[in-house]
Design an enzyme around this catalytic site. Structure first.
Site, PDB file in Angstrom:
ATOM      1  N   GLU A  62     -15.647-100.140 -86.878  1.00  0.00           N
ATOM      2  CA  GLU A  62     -14.423-100.405 -86.127  1.00  0.00           C
ATOM      3  C   GLU A  62     -14.489-101.826 -85.574  1.00  0.00           C
ATOM      4  O   GLU A  62     -15.563-102.288 -85.156  1.00  0.00           O
ATOM      5  CB  GLU A  62     -14.308 -99.401 -84.973  1.00  0.00           C
ATOM      6  CG  GLU A  62     -13.080 -99.591 -84.097  1.00  0.00           C
ATOM      7  CD  GLU A  62     -13.081 -98.667 -82.882  1.00  0.00           C
ATOM      8  OE1 GLU A  62     -11.991 -98.384 -82.364  1.00  0.00           O
ATOM      9  OE2 GLU A  62     -14.184 -98.234 -82.453  1.00  0.00           O
ATOM     10  N   LYS A 103      -5.857 -94.459 -85.281  1.00  0.00           N
ATOM     11  CA  LYS A 103      -6.691 -93.884 -84.215  1.00  0.00           C
ATOM     12  C   LYS A 103      -5.829 -93.199 -83.157  1.00  0.00           C
ATOM     13  O   LYS A 103      -4.891 -93.789 -82.621  1.00  0.00           O
ATOM     14  CB  LYS A 103      -7.550 -94.983 -83.587  1.00  0.00           C
ATOM     15  CG  LYS A 103      -8.542 -94.491 -82.535  1.00  0.00           C
ATOM     16  CD  LYS A 103      -9.370 -95.657 -82.005  1.00  0.00           C
ATOM     17  CE  LYS A 103     -10.386 -95.214 -80.962  1.00  0.00           C
ATOM     18  NZ  LYS A 103     -11.162 -96.357 -80.434  1.00  0.00           N
ATOM     19  N   CYS A 161     -14.347 -93.689 -83.670  1.00  0.00           N
ATOM     20  CA  CYS A 161     -15.006 -93.886 -82.391  1.00  0.00           C
ATOM     21  C   CYS A 161     -14.697 -92.792 -81.355  1.00  0.00           C
ATOM     22  O   CYS A 161     -15.176 -91.672 -81.487  1.00  0.00           O
ATOM     23  CB  CYS A 161     -14.660 -95.276 -81.845  1.00  0.00           C
ATOM     24  SG  CYS A 161     -15.892 -95.922 -80.662  1.00  0.00           S
TER      25      CYS A 161
END
Length: 483
Positions: free
Chosen positions: A80, A179, A212
């Site tokens: 990321e 995300k 993440c």
């Protein structure tokens, strides 16, 4: 030949081709990338300046991709924020963004770069995948114009997404994921209105992808495994270590074991920000991992994985519920680990059996140390409550950990070295969730592959004396997930 016989032969032929193209194992790669950062993320730059920086990072990623392909890797995951860095504003990130289409458009940017406007980053990633015959997973920024009359449209008239892209070995865009759970400080991006559940099939299994902070939430992370039945998770991340329970390699390897999937985690490498820790994890044990706060260099990892890993179900409360809970005594004390107040009990002997409870959670530990050192204190802790810092989520945690000093008030503080090894341990808890992630972390932030196991009745126990001093043995339960 009759039509029916011809059809039967055709079906058999197709089946044989499918079988021949499927793989029981595959070679996975992840690259921990020391990203080249912009001079400033608070001052706007031109698109050409942004592209120049991204190409410098892509030069480094290219080296890793080529090296992985030469070593037989079928897929590589990169981190990321690995192409442009982090800590932007909405305006300063904009020159780095591209319009990323839905993969259903059937597009190979390397062959038709201008089909969806100016997309030099997607073109280069596509060509890296195609020219090296490898699946490439990268993280970049997506932009989508919207009508400001729409109440969901931001005031500047565009959505901006933290986005993972996957190009297959022909260079085709096969996955795009926005995300969902943005971390603190990601104000430059929008979260999609609804979580996206992104999967794609390969000759070496079914893959899902998220990014993440998503790993701590039910959607999309847990649903990809329980509902969509993926074999392998792809995980670009920019993860900052939080000890004792959320070091990157510690938690990501535990997630793979707890969920019963392969997990390919590629982290940013920035030791000054405690950002390191990448790995290739199977459900039974880590296959390769890297943690390094001493150098500034990136690291390529490769390992072989099963395409369709098998995983046995665990009843996380079965054993602990059968253990008699002793009456509590004055030996209990309170101390804080990552802003959560645990109930602890000190381990006073070289061997022992202890129980500690908080709310509905009781944790049971049996252990034997190689020696009881006077300069180190270990404690058994329980936490059952709402975590409220850097996100809100309900946790149930049973943990054996080394205290930072001999003062009990430091139990739960961040510590990354120890001197005490354990000949054996067995940890269990009365969890109210099936989502429990087993962690064993050794001194200097190292994993212990092959040294422990989880039984079907919910015990985390050692198979042999630990190969190094112990930082923590933990069952990290994420409460509040629905089935």
């Amino acid at each position: 030949m009759s039509a029916s016989r011809w059809l039967a032969c055709a079906v058999l032929s197709a089946f044989c081709v499918l079988q021949a193209s499927s793989l029981d194992t595959f070679m996975a790669a992840v690259y921990e990338h020391a990203v080249i950062l912009p001079r400033s993320t608070l001052l706007p730059v031109s698109h050409s300046e942004a592209l120049a920086l991204m190409n410098r990072n892509l030069d480094l990623l290219e080296g890793a991709i080529v090296a992985a392909a030469k070593q037989g890797a079928h897929i590589i995951v990169t981190p990321e924020d690995g192409i442009y860095g982090m800590h932007f504003t909405r305006d300063t990130i904009y020159p780095y963004l591209e319009d990323i289409p839905d993969p259903q458009v059937n597009w190979i940017p390397c062959d038709n770069a201008d089909r969806f406007g100016y997309t030099p980053v997607q073109e280069r990633l596509s060509c890296l995948a195609k020219n090296n015959s490898i699946y490439v997973v990268a993280n970049m920024g997506d932009k989508k114009l919207c009508n400001t009359s729409d109440p969901q449209c931001p005031p500047d008239g565009r959505f901006q997404y933290n986005t993972d892209v996957v190009f297959d070995s022909l260079g085709k865009l096969v996955a795009r994921y926005h995300k969902q759970n943005l971390f603190m400080g990601e104000e430059q991006f929008n979260a999609p209105v609804e979580p996206e559940f992104v999967t794609f099939n390969t000759p070496f299994g079914k893959f899902g992808i998220f990014t993440c902070f998503d790993v701590l939430f039910h959607d999309p992370a847990v649903s990809l495994v329980t509902k969509f039945q993926v074999d392998t998770i792809l995980f670009p991340t920019a993860w900052m270590d939080v000890l004792p329970h959320l070091a990157a390699i510690e938690f990501h390897s535990a997630w793979a074991m707890g969920m019963g999937v392969n997990f390919l985690a590629a982290n940013i490498h920035n030791p000054l920000r405690r950002m390191t820790g990448s790995g290739i994890y199977a459900p039974d044990s880590p296959r390769a991992f890297h943690y390094d706060r001493k150098t500034d260099k990136g690291k390529l990892l490769l390992a072989q994985l099963e395409s369709h890993p098998r995983h046995s179900a665990v009843n996380w409360t079965a054993y602990a519920s059968s253990v008699d809970t002793p009456a509590t005594g004055n030996q209990e004390f309170q101390s804080v680990a990552f802003f959560d107040e645990f109930t602890f009990v000190e381990l006073k002997g070289i061997t022992g059996n202890y129980t500690v409870c908080q709310n509905d959670l009781c944790c049971h530990l049996s252990y034997r140390m190689t020696e009881k050192r006077s300069d180190e204190v270990y404690a058994l802790g329980a936490f059952d409550g709402l975590h409220t810092v850097e996100g809100q989520y309900h946790l149930q945690i049973c943990t054996l950990l080394k205290c930072k000093t001999t003062s009990l008030h430091t139990c739960g503080s961040s510590v990354d070295t120890a001197s005490t090894t354990f000949e054996m341990f067995s940890l269990s808890g009365t969890f109210g969730t099936q989502y429990v992630f087993p962690e064993v972390l050794l001194s200097e932030v190292k994993l212990a592959p092959g040294e422990f196991q989880v039984s079907s009745d919910g015990r985390l126990f050692s198979l042999k004396p630990t190969s190094g001093p112990v930082l923590t043995v933990t069952l990290f339960g994420r409460q509040g997930f629905s089935m």
